[in-house]
Design a protein around this motif. Structure first.
Motif, PDB file in Angstrom:
ATOM      1  N   GLU A 333     -51.397  53.343  18.526  1.00 28.77           N
ATOM      2  CA  GLU A 333     -50.756  52.157  18.414  1.00 28.77           C
ATOM      3  C   GLU A 333     -51.776  51.227  17.895  1.00 28.77           C
ATOM      4  N   ILE A 334     -51.348  50.849  16.660  1.00 19.97           N
ATOM      5  CA  ILE A 334     -52.618  50.247  15.695  1.00 19.97           C
ATOM      6  C   ILE A 334     -52.385  48.690  16.078  1.00 19.97           C
ATOM      7  N   PHE A 335     -51.398  48.252  16.742  1.00 16.21           N
ATOM      8  CA  PHE A 335     -51.368  46.762  17.117  1.00 16.21           C
ATOM      9  C   PHE A 335     -52.680  46.205  17.415  1.00 16.21           C
ATOM     10  N   GLY A 336     -53.193  45.132  16.700  1.00 11.92           N
ATOM     11  CA  GLY A 336     -54.086  44.246  16.714  1.00 11.92           C
ATOM     12  C   GLY A 336     -55.436  44.988  16.606  1.00 11.92           C
ATOM     13  N   TYR A 337     -55.523  46.097  15.558  1.00 17.02           N
ATOM     14  CA  TYR A 337     -56.790  46.505  15.229  1.00 17.02           C
ATOM     15  C   TYR A 337     -56.767  46.340  13.672  1.00 17.02           C
ATOM     16  N   LEU A 338     -55.642  46.357  12.977  1.00 14.79           N
ATOM     17  CA  LEU A 338     -55.503  46.356  11.602  1.00 14.79           C
ATOM     18  C   LEU A 338     -54.611  45.199  11.254  1.00 14.79           C
ATOM     19  N   GLY A 363     -58.159  62.758   7.130  1.00 11.82           N
ATOM     20  CA  GLY A 363     -56.804  62.312   7.312  1.00 11.82           C
ATOM     21  C   GLY A 363     -56.650  61.144   8.284  1.00 11.82           C
ATOM     22  N   MET A 364     -56.268  59.906   8.029  1.00 10.24           N
ATOM     23  CA  MET A 364     -55.606  58.949   9.062  1.00 10.24           C
ATOM     24  C   MET A 364     -54.507  58.913   9.276  1.00 10.24           C
ATOM     25  N   VAL A 365     -53.776  58.960  10.575  1.00  7.52           N
ATOM     26  CA  VAL A 365     -52.504  58.800  11.046  1.00  7.52           C
ATOM     27  C   VAL A 365     -52.404  57.482  11.907  1.00  7.52           C
ATOM     28  N   LEU A 366     -51.659  56.507  11.471  1.00  9.95           N
ATOM     29  CA  LEU A 366     -51.582  55.330  12.291  1.00  9.95           C
ATOM     30  C   LEU A 366     -50.242  55.003  12.626  1.00  9.95           C
ATOM     31  N   ALA A 367     -49.983  54.943  13.840  1.00  7.39           N
ATOM     32  CA  ALA A 367     -48.525  54.734  14.341  1.00  7.39           C
ATOM     33  C   ALA A 367     -48.426  53.225  15.110  1.00  7.39           C
ATOM     34  N   THR A 368     -46.993  52.622  14.726  1.00 11.56           N
ATOM     35  CA  THR A 368     -46.882  51.496  15.460  1.00 11.56           C
ATOM     36  C   THR A 368     -45.448  51.319  15.734  1.00 11.56           C
ATOM     37  N   GLN A 369     -45.096  50.378  16.490  1.00 12.99           N
ATOM     38  CA  GLN A 369     -43.764  49.870  17.020  1.00 12.99           C
ATOM     39  C   GLN A 369     -43.118  49.202  15.928  1.00 12.99           C
ATOM     40  N   ASN A 370     -43.957  47.958  15.553  1.00  8.31           N
ATOM     41  CA  ASN A 370     -43.541  46.867  14.543  1.00  8.31           C
ATOM     42  C   ASN A 370     -44.208  46.827  13.284  1.00  8.31           C
ATOM     43  N   PRO A 371     -43.513  46.785  12.355  1.00 11.24           N
ATOM     44  CA  PRO A 371     -44.051  46.674  10.944  1.00 11.24           C
ATOM     45  C   PRO A 371     -45.124  45.753  10.664  1.00 11.24           C
TER      46      PRO A 371
END
Length: 834
Positions: A333-338, A363-371
């Protein structure tokens, strides 16, 4: 059984018109992940299941991975049960959920096992594939700042990176900036501007000074250097003007409060944040390391994430380039970090990874709920987008904006709008830059049991399930500078000869196979086994190496005194083989040659044994007291002798020989003597010139007097002749006229004699003046020769701020174990280099 041919089996394609799932498997090329991936989907979209599917496939392909788990969902990656037995599921069944469903835990476990077996059957996944997953990689859960899972020591993140400073200045300065911002965030500082914050500037310069010299830092050393920085200026200002000592002390106290807090001890214990060790086990097998950070507060999460990504970046830079996927870094959950706005410490290393990791196969895989949570400009390098069901039309439009920005003019926005609108649960739209068209697919059934977010209390059981244990690798030591020799061998205890056990056919070996833990916050070193058994003097059957704990202390001392032209570095090193249990050390008795930190081993020899750590080395408080005492002893007992000629103001340090210093003094004295001699000569020559002028005048007058005398004599003779002649003539000449001429001649003769006397007097006076000048010059030369020989010695002590501890802590000293008859003898395996 699906034949994946090395690709990731993520599900089956779906018809975009009807939404029905087809029979064709969705196979994804893992090398496409080198251009990174973004997974977007609202709660309930199946995003976690898809991400676990992807991580399962990476494990099956033996691709190592690091996973950041802010909520606890990814810990489910350890819940794979090849037998699919109800008993395997039962410990992870939520009893409250079972009760609400009016079931016992046992019944709920049986139903869940059946559900998973049937679900996997529909996706052609059998127990053998789950077993392969279990055998492919080593799973472990790390809990930074907690010992619920495997603890992680962040101290390695403050150590000098392995990559060269000169060739990587820009990268390392960016890493320093992020690290410093994260550290200051722990102190409560907000909105830190690296250019305007004096706290940030000071800490960044401390890191740069250490790292550029290949020196490690830890929080303790950082705190000490905040109070006594190893530089005198920042910019053009003196350090005390830029950042007054009182204010620096407050910053040091803030940092020390973090270090002193009992809760922080778990941050500096456990396995180092060493990326190579986290990706691969010492036996070479790949690892899937999960960093569970749900228990941390926001500042601590930001601190750890920044350090982790910086560590990955530094490790990545040491790898060779590749087009294949070498490793995965997953963030749940990438929220707040990028974020699209703001610049948290984590953003910079993430941005650099997104731009540059492809070349290194990371490879980086980033997941989030909100675009809207993501900086889409930063993700323009993401080649793969997994798009699940979105919560609002605003989210969809924001996502399309991001896709348009990443794809440019080649994106058909209307087509993607229609495809995203048709997405249902567990259905995702795959947009891959390596494929011509987007593809809709339904995710397969996860092999791992999706039990929901794990709590911190469940982490020990999860690690036990996976058989996870800490894999400690010591980071490499950093360079130090060696000087002279010592009496180390005189300190070595005589070979110890423990009596063998009468019941054993072979004598018992001293020590244990497990290395005792050194006290918290005490440094640990490994002295190299640089003597062979024969060199050590052993004769018999080798039974391996025994490490005994000793106290190693080494300080770098700088002597800087501009008045004495002194800029000298020195090292004081003590190796205390058997320290007094009361913690009292006479450091003078244990002095040895300086130890080059590069010569220390990174880890003990394989199959080495270890003696117990006893007092005082077992007591962290006593060790810290000893360190303070060592620094004080170095400060008070270390001095250099400066050769001095106070009159000439000539000084030299111990590196200048007596002969060379004498030459310097003679040269300085000669220069001063020459100046003074010029003055003496000028004074005498002025007098001599005056006398010579008088002499010239007298000599001229003598010549004139002699000429006048000669003329007078001639006139007198003529007058006498005329007078005599007149006696015989009628015309008589006066006798008085003749007498007058005689008087004038006599006067002229007196003038001549007077001039000759004056000339002789002047010549004598000139000779005396020249003699006097020579005597004065000889006296002057003797005086300066005496001054040049007047050499004294001045002892100079260092300033306390110029005494820096380079090494201090428990050092493991190797001894050869040699079986001789029924005895085990010990012979030192370490010798200081000459």
């Amino acid at each position: 059984m699906i034949d994946t041919d090395g690709k990731f089996y993520l599900g089956r394609t779906a018809d975009p018109q009807t939404g029905e799932t087809g029979a064709d498997p969705l196979l994804y090329d893992p090398d496409d992940l080198t251009t990174h991936a973004v997974v977007v989907g609202m709660t309930g979209s199946g995003k976690t299941g898809l991400c676990l599917d992807l991580l399962e496939e990476a494990a099956l392909n033996k691709i190592p991975a690091l996973m950041v788990d802010p909520k606890g969902d990814i810990t489910n990656a350890l819940l794979h049960f090849p037998n699919l037995a109800p008993a395997d599921f039962q410990p992870w069944i939520n009893a409250d959920d079972a009760r609400r469903d009016d079931k016992s835990v046992e019944q709920a476990a049986a139903d869940t096992a059946a559900l998973w077996r049937n679900g996997l059957d529909k996706w052609e996944i059998g127990p053998e594939r789950i077993q392969k997953l279990d055998d492919s990689v080593r799973f472990a859960i790390y809990t930074p700042g907690s010992d619920a899972g495997l603890p992680v020591s962040i101290l390695a993140s403050l150590q000098a990176p392995a990559i060269p400073w000169e060739a990587n200045k820009e990268l390392l300065r960016e890493k320093i900036s992020g690290t410093v911002t994260a550290v200051l965030g722990l102190t409560g500082l907000k909105d830190i501007d690296p250019v305007r914050s004096r706290e940030h500037i000071l800490l960044a310069n401390l890191f740069e000074t250490a790292w550029s010299q290949g020196q490690d830092l830890d929080l303790g050393e950082l705190i000490m250097q905040v109070q006594a920085p190893p530089f005198e200026k920042l910019g053009v200002f003196d350090i005390n003007r830029f950042f007054p000592e009182k204010d620096r002390f407050e910053l040091a106290m803030s940092l020390n409060n973090i270090l002193a807090a009992p809760a922080f001890q778990t941050w500096i214990e456990g396995e180092p944040l060493d990326v190579a060790s986290l990706l691969y086990h010492p036996d070479g097998s790949p690892r899937h390391s999960i960093f569970y950070i749900a228990h941390l507060n926001d500042e601590e999460r930001m601190f750890f994430v920044t350090l982790l990504y910086s560590a990955v970046e530094s490790w990545m830079r040491t790898q060779k380039g590749t087009t294949s996927l070498r490793a995965l870094v997953y963030f749940d959950e990438i929220f707040g970090y990028l974020p699209p706005t703001g610049n948290p410490p984590s953003k910079e290393p993430m941005l650099r990874m997104l731009k540059q990791a492809r070349a290194f196969g990371v490879g980086m895989v980033l997941a989030t709920q909100n675009p809207v949570d993501i900086d889409y400009k930063a993700l323009s390098n993401a080649g793969t987008w997994f798009i699940g069901k979105l919560g609002t039309d605003q989210d969809k439009q924001r996502l399309l904006d991001g896709l348009s920005s990443a794809a440019g003019a080649g994106l058909d926005r209307r087509e993607y709008d229609n495809l995203i609108s048709a997405i249902g649960k567990r259905v995702f739209l795959l947009r891959n830059v390596h494929e011509k068209h987007p593809e809709l697919f339904q995710t397969r059934w996860a092999m791992n049991y999706l039990a929901g977010p794990a709590t911190r209390a469940q982490i020990p059981a999860l690690n036990a399930l996976a058989g996870a244990s800490s894999v400690v690798r010591r980071p490499s030591s950093i360079a130090a500078t060696p000087p002279p020799t010592s009496h180390l061998q005189s300190q070595m205890p005589s070979p110890q000869e423990p009596a063998p056990s009468p019941q054993s056919p072979e004598p018992d070996l001293p020590g244990t196979e497990s290395r005792p833990a050194v006290p918290g916050r005490v440094a640990e070193y490994f002295l190299p086994n640089n003597l062979t058994l024969s060199q050590a003097g052993g004769d018999g059957r080798s039974r391996g190496i025994l490490y005994r704990p000793v106290l190693l202390a080494q300080a770098d001392v700088r002597f800087l005194n501009r008045k004495y032209n002194l800029d000298q570095d020195m090292q004081r090193t003590a190796l205390v083989i058997e320290p007094d249990r009361r913690g009292a050390v006479r450091w003078d008795d244990y002095l040895v040659a300086a130890i080059d930190e590069r010569d220390l081993d990174r880890q003990p020899v394989r199959d080495g044994r270890f003696a117990a750590i006893e007092e005082p080395l077992a007591d962290a408080k006593i060790v810290r007291t000893l360190q303070t005492d060592f620094v004080d002893w170095v400060y008070r007992g270390t001095e250099v002798i400066v050769k001095a000629n106070e009159t000439l103001k000539v000084y030299a340090g111990p590196d200048v020989s007596d002969e060379k210093f004498a030459q310097q003094c003679q040269k300085a004295a000669a220069e001063k003597a020459e100046v003074e001699a010029d003055k003496v000569e000028a004074r005498f020559e002025k007098k001599i010139d005056s006398l010579e002028t008088k002499l010239s005048r007298e000599e001229r007058e003598l010549r004139e007097d002699e000429a006048d005398y000669k003329q007078r004599k001639m006139q007198e003779a003529a007058t006498h002749a005329e007078t005599l002649f007149s006696l015989f003539s009628k015309r008589r000449r006066s006798v008085s006229s003749s007498m007058s001429k005689r008087r004038m001649t006599a006067q002229a003769r007196e003038d001549v004699e007077e001039s000759k006397e004056e000339i002789e007097r002047l010549k004598l006076e000139i000779d005396e003046m020249e003699t006097e000048m020579k005597e004065a010059l000889d006296e002057l030369e003797a005086k300066w020769d005496e001054i040049a020989a007047d050499v004294t010695e001045i002892p100079v002590s260092p300033y306390k701020k110029d005494v820096h501890v380079a090494l201090f802590g428990v050092a493991w000293m190797p001894y050869h174990l040699v079986e001789s008859g029924e005895r085990i003898n010990e012979f030192p395996g370490f010798k200081l280099e000459d």
